[in-house]
Write a protein that holds these residues in place. Structure first.
Motif, PDB file in Angstrom:
ATOM      1  N   LEU A 563       0.843  -1.189   0.000  1.00 24.29           N
ATOM      2  CA  LEU A 563       0.000   0.000   0.000  1.00 24.29           C
ATOM      3  C   LEU A 563       0.876   1.235   0.000  1.00 24.29           C
ATOM      4  CD1 LEU A 563      -3.178   0.554   2.067  1.00 24.29           C
ATOM      5  CD2 LEU A 563      -1.385   2.265   2.164  1.00 24.29           C
ATOM      6  N   ALA A 639       3.537  -6.030  16.159  1.00 23.59           N
ATOM      7  CA  ALA A 639       2.944  -6.417  14.870  1.00 23.59           C
ATOM      8  C   ALA A 639       1.673  -7.226  15.084  1.00 23.59           C
ATOM      9  CB  ALA A 639       3.955  -7.218  14.053  1.00 23.59           C
ATOM     10  N   HIS A 643      -2.085  -6.144  13.961  1.00 21.59           N
ATOM     11  CA  HIS A 643      -2.781  -7.084  13.082  1.00 21.59           C
ATOM     12  C   HIS A 643      -4.133  -7.472  13.674  1.00 21.59           C
ATOM     13  CE1 HIS A 643      -2.266 -10.970  10.469  1.00 21.59           C
ATOM     14  NE2 HIS A 643      -3.126 -10.136   9.951  1.00 21.59           N
ATOM     15  N   GLU A 646      -6.523  -4.610  13.492  1.00 20.55           N
ATOM     16  CA  GLU A 646      -7.029  -4.479  12.113  1.00 20.55           C
ATOM     17  C   GLU A 646      -8.185  -5.453  11.875  1.00 20.55           C
ATOM     18  OE1 GLU A 646      -4.250  -5.793   9.072  1.00 20.55           O
ATOM     19  OE2 GLU A 646      -6.068  -6.408   7.999  1.00 20.55           O
ATOM     20  N   LEU A 667      -4.739  -3.423   6.046  1.00 18.05           N
ATOM     21  CA  LEU A 667      -3.306  -3.701   6.140  1.00 18.05           C
ATOM     22  C   LEU A 667      -2.780  -3.121   7.434  1.00 18.05           C
ATOM     23  CD1 LEU A 667      -3.057  -2.629   2.638  1.00 18.05           C
ATOM     24  CD2 LEU A 667      -1.304  -4.246   3.283  1.00 18.05           C
ATOM     25  N   SER A 668      -1.820  -3.789   8.040  1.00 14.94           N
ATOM     26  CA  SER A 668      -1.208  -3.195   9.225  1.00 14.94           C
ATOM     27  C   SER A 668       0.299  -3.407   9.154  1.00 14.94           C
ATOM     28  CB  SER A 668      -1.776  -3.840  10.493  1.00 14.94           C
ATOM     29  OG  SER A 668      -1.569  -5.240  10.462  1.00 14.94           O
ATOM     30  N   SER A 669       1.014  -2.503   9.773  1.00 14.11           N
ATOM     31  CA  SER A 669       2.471  -2.648   9.767  1.00 14.11           C
ATOM     32  C   SER A 669       3.065  -1.990  10.998  1.00 14.11           C
ATOM     33  CB  SER A 669       3.050  -1.991   8.516  1.00 14.11           C
ATOM     34  OG  SER A 669       4.454  -1.883   8.645  1.00 14.11           O
ATOM     35  N   PRO A 670       4.031  -2.640  11.611  1.00  9.92           N
ATOM     36  CA  PRO A 670       4.670  -2.007  12.772  1.00  9.92           C
ATOM     37  C   PRO A 670       5.622  -0.888  12.361  1.00  9.92           C
ATOM     38  CG  PRO A 670       5.644  -4.165  12.338  1.00  9.92           C
ATOM     39  CD  PRO A 670       4.538  -3.996  11.364  1.00  9.92           C
ATOM     40  N   PHE A 672       5.611   1.460   9.081  1.00 13.30           N
ATOM     41  CA  PHE A 672       5.138   1.859   7.755  1.00 13.30           C
ATOM     42  C   PHE A 672       5.855   3.100   7.250  1.00 13.30           C
ATOM     43  CE2 PHE A 672       2.122   2.059   4.364  1.00 13.30           C
ATOM     44  CZ  PHE A 672       1.937   3.406   4.108  1.00 13.30           C
ATOM     45  N   PHE A 681      -4.358   0.337   8.252  1.00 12.43           N
ATOM     46  CA  PHE A 681      -5.155   0.908   7.162  1.00 12.43           C
ATOM     47  C   PHE A 681      -6.405   0.073   6.940  1.00 12.43           C
ATOM     48  CE2 PHE A 681      -2.182   3.871   5.102  1.00 12.43           C
ATOM     49  CZ  PHE A 681      -0.995   3.507   5.725  1.00 12.43           C
TER      50      PHE A 681
ATOM     51  N   MET B   1      -3.340  -8.625   7.742  1.00 12.70           N
ATOM     52  CA  MET B   1      -2.466  -8.561   6.565  1.00 12.70           C
ATOM     53  C   MET B   1      -1.285  -7.683   6.898  1.00 12.70           C
ATOM     54  SD  MET B   1      -2.316  -9.457   3.384  1.00 12.70           S
ATOM     55  CE  MET B   1      -3.855 -10.208   3.829  1.00 12.70           C
ATOM     56  N   LEU B   2      -0.106  -8.216   6.846  1.00 15.62           N
ATOM     57  CA  LEU B   2       1.092  -7.412   7.083  1.00 15.62           C
ATOM     58  C   LEU B   2       1.669  -6.972   5.756  1.00 15.62           C
ATOM     59  CD1 LEU B   2       3.168  -9.115   9.911  1.00 15.62           C
ATOM     60  CD2 LEU B   2       1.862  -7.003   9.985  1.00 15.62           C
ATOM     61  N   ILE B   3       2.180  -5.788   5.747  1.00 14.65           N
ATOM     62  CA  ILE B   3       2.816  -5.295   4.521  1.00 14.65           C
ATOM     63  C   ILE B   3       4.227  -5.847   4.467  1.00 14.65           C
ATOM     64  CG2 ILE B   3       3.441  -3.269   3.216  1.00 14.65           C
ATOM     65  CD1 ILE B   3       1.545  -1.702   5.006  1.00 14.65           C
ATOM     66  N   LYS B   5       6.563  -5.229   1.805  1.00 13.60           N
ATOM     67  CA  LYS B   5       7.546  -4.260   1.309  1.00 13.60           C
ATOM     68  C   LYS B   5       6.811  -3.019   0.821  1.00 13.60           C
ATOM     69  CE  LYS B   5       7.521  -6.680  -3.127  1.00 13.60           C
ATOM     70  NZ  LYS B   5       6.399  -7.552  -2.802  1.00 13.60           N
ATOM     71  N   MET B   6       7.464  -1.922   0.839  1.00 14.33           N
ATOM     72  CA  MET B   6       6.839  -0.684   0.403  1.00 14.33           C
ATOM     73  C   MET B   6       7.300  -0.347  -0.992  1.00 14.33           C
ATOM     74  SD  MET B   6       4.934  -0.175   2.747  1.00 14.33           S
ATOM     75  CE  MET B   6       4.245   0.910   1.529  1.00 14.33           C
ATOM     76  N   SER B   7       6.379  -0.026  -1.834  1.00 13.59           N
ATOM     77  CA  SER B   7       6.766   0.441  -3.163  1.00 13.59           C
ATOM     78  C   SER B   7       5.644   1.289  -3.718  1.00 13.59           C
ATOM     79  CB  SER B   7       7.037  -0.730  -4.096  1.00 13.59           C
ATOM     80  OG  SER B   7       5.937  -1.603  -4.113  1.00 13.59           O
ATOM     81  N   VAL B   9       3.220   2.129  -6.343  1.00 13.54           N
ATOM     82  CA  VAL B   9       2.694   1.374  -7.479  1.00 13.54           C
ATOM     83  C   VAL B   9       1.761   2.248  -8.296  1.00 13.54           C
ATOM     84  CG1 VAL B   9       1.375  -0.653  -8.119  1.00 13.54           C
ATOM     85  CG2 VAL B   9       2.834  -0.710  -6.089  1.00 13.54           C
TER      86      VAL B   9
END
Lengths: 770, 366
Positions: A563, A639, A643, A646, A667-670, A672, A681, B1-3, B5-7, B9
């Protein structure tokens, strides 16, 4: 045998008693009758008298508004006589004016057929030449011309209307004399689908305007939090609301029943439901049982019959399943048997919710929360013959939403109605219908703005630069090679359509996202209750080939997601937490799938499918540093906590905003983004967004606190399907940390401590491009 | 849902290109294996795969051959202006002497056809002939049949072609030979041969109008081409002008089902008046009646080959006209227009020749 006897049983029987979480009774209500502003004609009065009908207050209110030329939206309950409330003004008009016409829109064939019978009967009795007829995909070519010419009430559906509008020249006598548009079950037209229908209606009104007609609307819906707003978004017009139900009802008992009262249960939902059904039928209560799927309906019916057979064959035969796929004759037979008292128990999917004339019954069992309060009330509303006592039971499943209600009954009973959302600004939807409109009549930038909104001019130029429109002296003309109404599909935002074929026969169509998710190679698909396995997915021809199968396992895809934030549109601070709403780009890729039997994973297979990228709207929040420190400081998994939060937020979102679980993603992230901040998110799973994240952003405090309560009060140790486990998690519900989740949600839902570390409350519009 | 990698797009952001993509996928015909006429099902229009491939290759050839050329350079025609705006008009001529029509024989055939009178079927006709009634005027002596016979004669003498066609068509079939024969009540100059090319099967613009008229022993083919869709109204107006001659008679191939309703629909779309109803001879119907037992296909292309011996070069299937025109729209290259114009021109010519062939066969002077 009465309802009260069964209730006593529920309270006394040791098994039932543990599961009975809560019961609420509403007192009986007598009928409240109304007065019409001006009398009906002789023939209509005679019709009412013949059928022993005295009009209730809400019916009179609706009729008065309609005859005064206003648009009306009726939100009273299922059995309150809404049909009469719109048939009377329509017939009244048809009797007084020989040219007048009316259009009735229904979402299903079954409802259309039922209404046709009612209208024909009314026309015959009153002698008013309504000449009602159905005009839809099944109407034979040879009959169409005569119907267009002569039928004064045409019953159809939005899909047909979408196609038919380009033939409006043939419909001129009908459209130019159109006085009423009746839309029943209008709440079905929400979300992405509803947004499409909103534009089909605008195109219809545009054509009516061209022929000099300005029809009025009569909408009938389930109870909504925003009826007038919804009606305005659906049609572009202002409405009078009629929501005070004057029809009588007896004492209503509503029971919350939790087979998972101790967290886990040995028996399945099917069996628990079956037990209740058999008890009701034994007590000679006519019972309707709603289940979530056709398969489940059939299982419950079969098991119930088996149990009942131990008592008597007759009892076993009084239980039946009712399927939407039944032929009209079969449906009629069951309905007759119900009315005659021969049939005691009918098990169905939610299809029966759709107002088919089975009348009212003694008891309703709802197996699994149907997803919205609206559906729940509609289903429960089937219980209660005039004046009699009735019972409705909601049997909870083992998932966060259902369990949340079981632990917070007040939240269930005080639940305000959901909002029905329609987005009339989504450019992907507007542009498609703009092309259709241009193919129907040249588009005039000034006079058509009322139908297409402020984005009209921008869209016109953009479509012109792609050779789809040209500006002429008459207006903007459609110049595409493809037929516009064919290219614009009402079931979803544009994306390519995949066809699911079984032995050359078309089963259904899916858009690319659904196809990847549910119909990848090796997937087990359910269609109308039957099981299929996907043998092949051809990306070039967009064809999916399946064959029937009879396996006991199912599949679940694994998804990876990326994302990035494109732009922030709004920010706010909720309990000291920075929250935002804006545009994001999401990339989803299905990398493999799990094969599961029950809850056990028996296999894992890889997939090679291209990634899906789309731009949509999302809300998100960044965890404050203080919270982050609390989590990591106590050795909890950040994390896992994010999660879990979320999952829980997404699970409870339907509580506040009408959406389907597949309509949103998260989506979740420790860590971001560039700043490496802990974030969660939630986004709309449709290109361009569909207003869900937007709505949720507006009610974040409620969303956070209800989510917190859910996790806090769940009796499980470390997470379960009732709180933070998600049935659709692409990461296999890993990592999850219930304690961390609880802590995070607690911080989100309470006032920040006054120790100087909170940021000033801000709420405003700001555009930042990252 | 874990991210993971960041890119950043990129995502499609232009709605127009999305719709264009969808349009590319829409096709109103099916491509079937050569010889597999039933592959597409009876209701679907189909193109053989070899024809399809050849046409696609031809399109590429045209695009390179005509790169940079203008319409004026390639096509002999001129811009015309009328109330609807501008469009491009082309004209070509060839000798054509319509067969002389034996009006006497036609009239005789009609008045000797007792079954034209309401109430007289084949059995009654036999009895009447046996009793000496040989023609409709004879029936004026008959007490019961005098009145309906009079109606038929009055209709015939008034000479309104459409009324006569209706009368005969109601008693026999609309594709009956006598119906065709009523065309002989007109002068060759009255006929308006029409064939249109469109961007699809309905609710899309007509891009080319082909009109044929007889003028001094020649067939004049006038074509109104849209250089841009904005010219459709002008082309419609120009076409309609041909309908307003003294005693026009419209001749088409499948025009009753396609061309005329299509034109009417486009007129309604622009808020223009519908054409006045004029007598309409649909050669497809007469051909079918005449040749359905002889030839498997009633398509104009098939009939022109079998009956007229016409062989077209560098032609494209009619169903592919939309994609050729659309290529012209998109690229501005006039190459794709060449076969469209020629295809349409030949359609009009074959239509006229076929019409006169049928007419001559039945009512040509010996």
């Amino acid at each position: 045998m009465a309802v009260s006897d069964l209730i006593r049983l529920l309270n006394v029987n040791p098994v039932y008693r543990t599961r009975l979480v809560h019961m609420k009774a509403t007192e009986p209500e007598p009928a409240r009758y109304g007065l019409l502003d001006s009398p009906l004609s002789h023939s209509l009065d005679a019709y009412l008298e013949q059928n022993g009908i005295r009009l209730y207050s809400h019916q009179c209110e609706a009729i008065n508004h309609a005859r005064a030329g206003k648009n009306v939206i009726l939100t009273t309950s299922t059995a309150s006589g809404k049909t009469l409330a719109f048939n009377l003004p329509v017939f009244s008009q048809l009797e007084a004016h020989a040219d007048s016409r009316a259009l009735y829109l229904y979402p299903t064939k079954a409802l259309s057929n039922d209404q046709l019978l009612t209208l024909e009967e009314m026309a015959t009795f009153t002698g008013i030449a309504a000449k009602p007829a159905i005009y839809d995909g099944d109407t034979p070519q040879s009959k169409r011309s005569a119907i267009r010419e002569h039928a004064r009430i045409i019953i159809s559906n939005p899909h047909e209307l979408h196609q038919v509008l380009s033939w409006h020249a043939k419909w001129q006598p009908f459209f130019s004399n159109l006085e009423y548009i009746v839309i029943d079950e209008a709440h079905r037209y929400r979300g992405v689908f509803g947004s499409h229908i909103a534009f089909v209606i605008r195109r219809l009104l545009r054509i009516c305007r061209y022929y000099g007609a300005s029809p009025r609307f009569i909408l009938s819906t389930a109870t909504l939090a925003n009826p007038c707003e919804f009606a305005r978004h659906l049609t572009g017009q202002e409405f009078e609301l009629v929501d005070n139900d004057g029809s009588p009802h007896g004492r209503k008992n509503f029971v919350l029943y939790n087979p998972f009262y101790d967290g886990i249960s040995e028996r399945s939902l099917h069996q628990e439901t079956k037990d209740l059904l058999v008890s009701c039928v034994k007590e000679d209560l006519q019972t309707l049982c709603f289940t979530g799927s056709r398969k489940m309906a059939e299982l419950v019916a079969v098991w119930a019959r088996d149990d009942a057979r131990r008592i008597s064959e007759k009892l076993a035969e009084s239980i039946s399943v009712y399927r939407a796929g039944f032929l009209p004759e079969e449906r009629r037979a069951i309905e007759r048997q119900l009315k005659g008292g021969v049939m005691k128990g009918v098990v169905s999917t939610n299809a029966l919710e759709l107002g088919i004339d089975v009348g009212s019954l003694d008891a309703v069992i709802i197996s699994g929360y149907p997803g919205t309060m609206m559906s729940t009330r509609q289903q429960a509303g089937r219980a209660g013959r005039k004046g009699g006592e009735s019972l409705a039971v909601l049997v909870a499943q083992a998932n966060p939403l259902d369990q949340y209600f079981m632990h917070h009954p007040d939240q269930f009973f005080d639940r305000s109605h959901e909002h029905a959302i329609i987005d009339t600004a989504n450019p992907y939807i507007v542009s498609g219908h703009l092309l259709c409109a241009a193919a129907e009549l040249p588009v005039n930038e000034e006079t058509d703005r009322q139908f297409f909104g402020e984005s009209l001019s921008g869209l016109l130029s953009e479509l012109e630069s792609d050779d789809l429109l040209r500006r002429t002296s008459r207006g903007w003309v459609y110049t595409g090679r493809g037929r516009a109404a064919e290219a614009v599909k009402l079931d979803g935002v544009p994306g390519e359509t995949f066809r699911v074929m079984c032995h050359g026969r078309l089963l259904e169509t899916l858009d690319r996202g659904q196809a990847y998710r549910e119909a990848h190679k090796g997937a087990i698909m359910l269609h109308q209750g039957e099981t299929f396995v996907v043998n092949e997915m051809d990306l070039e021809t967009h064809t999916i080939r399946v064959t029937e199968t009879d396996v006991d396992y199912y599949t679940q895809p694994l998804k990876e997601a990326d994302l990035s934030i494109i732009g922030t549109l709004e920010t706010r601070t909720v309990n000291g937490v920075r929250c935002a709403f804006g545009d994001v780009d999401v990339t989803e890729q299905y990398t493999g799938y799990k094969i599961k039997r029950g809850d056990t994973i028996i296999g894992l297979e890889p997939l090679s499918l291209p990634a899906l990228t789309f731009r949509t709207k999302a809300f998100w929040f960044i965890l404050p540093e203080s919270t982050e420190q609390k989590v990591t400081g106590t050795g909890l998994d950040l994390a896992g906590g994010l999660h879990g939060a979320e999952h829980a937020i997404i699970a409870l979102m339907p509580l506040h905003v009408i959406c389907d679980r597949w309509d949103i993603g998260g989506l979740s992230s420790p860590a971001f983004g560039e700043d490496g901040e802990p974030a969660v998110f939630v986004y709309d799973a449709y290109e361009g967004g569909i207003g869900l994240a937007e709505k949720a952003f507006g009610i974040l405090p409620d969303l956070f606190s209800s989510t917190y309560e859910l996790v806090r009060d769940c009796p499980c140790e470390s997470g379960c399907p009732s709180c933070i486990y998600s049935p659709k998690c692409g990461n296999d519900n890993q990592p999850l940390d219930k304690d961390a989740t609880r802590l995070i949600l607690k911080e989100l839902s309470r006032e920040p401590e006054t120790n100087g570390s909170c940021s000033p409350c801000t709420s405003g519009r700001e555009i930042t491009v990252s | 849902m874990l991210i993971r990698k960041m890119s950043a797009v990129p995502a499609p952001s232009r709605v127009g290109s999305l719709w264009q993509q969808r349009m590319q996928a829409v096709r109103e015909y099916e491509v079937v294996r050569d010889g597999n006429a039933f592959g597409a099902g009876f209701s679907h229009s189909f193109v053989y795969s070899s024809e399809y491939e050849e046409a696609r290759r031809y399109l590429d050839t045209l695009l390179s051959r005509y790169r940079g050329m203008t319409i004026g350079e390639q096509f002999r025609g001129k811009e015309i202006v009328n109330d609807g705006g501008t469009c491009f008009s082309l004209e070509s001529r060839q000798d054509l002497s319509p067969p002389a029509f034996d009006l006497d024989r036609f009239r005789t055939d009609l008045i000797e056809d007792l079954t034209l009178v309401h109430g007289i079927g084949p059995a009654t006709r036999k009895k009447l002939i046996a009793r000496g009634y040989h023609s409709i005027p004879d029936l004026l002596e008959h007490p019961l049949l005098r009145s309906p016979a009079n109606r038929v004669l009055a209709c015939l003498s008034e000479g309104d072609t459409a009324a006569i066609m209706d009368m005969i068509g109601n008693r026999h079939a609309k594709s009956h030979l006598s119906v065709l024969g009523t065309a002989g009540l007109h002068e060759p100059e009255d006929y308006v041969f029409v064939d249109i090319e469109t961007l699809g099967l309905f609710s899309r613009p007509i891009i080319l109008f082909g009109i044929g008229i007889i003028d001094n022993g020649q067939l004049v083919v006038r074509q109104f081409l849209l250089r841009d869709i904005v010219e459709e109204q002008a082309a419609l107006t120009a076409t309609l002008e041909h309908f307003s001659r003294d005693r026009p008679a419209l001749v088409t191939f499948n025009g009753k089902s396609f061309d005329l309703p299509y034109i009417t629909d486009r007129l309604a779309y622009y808020g223009m008046a519908s054409p006045v109803r004029i007598p309409h001879f649909d050669v497809l119907h007469f051909s079918r009646r005449r040749w359905k037992d002889q030839f498997p296909s009633m398509r104009l292309a098939a009939l022109e080959r079998e009956i007229l011996g016409v062989c077209r070069n560098d032609d494209i299937p009619g169903q592919m006209v939309p994609e050729f025109y659309e290529t012209y729209q998109r690229t501005g290259n006039i190459g794709p227009l060449v076969p469209i114009v020629e295809h349409n021109r030949q359609d009009v010519i074959s239509l006229a020749l076929l019409f006169f062939h049928l007419l001559g066969e039945s009512y040509g002077s010996q």
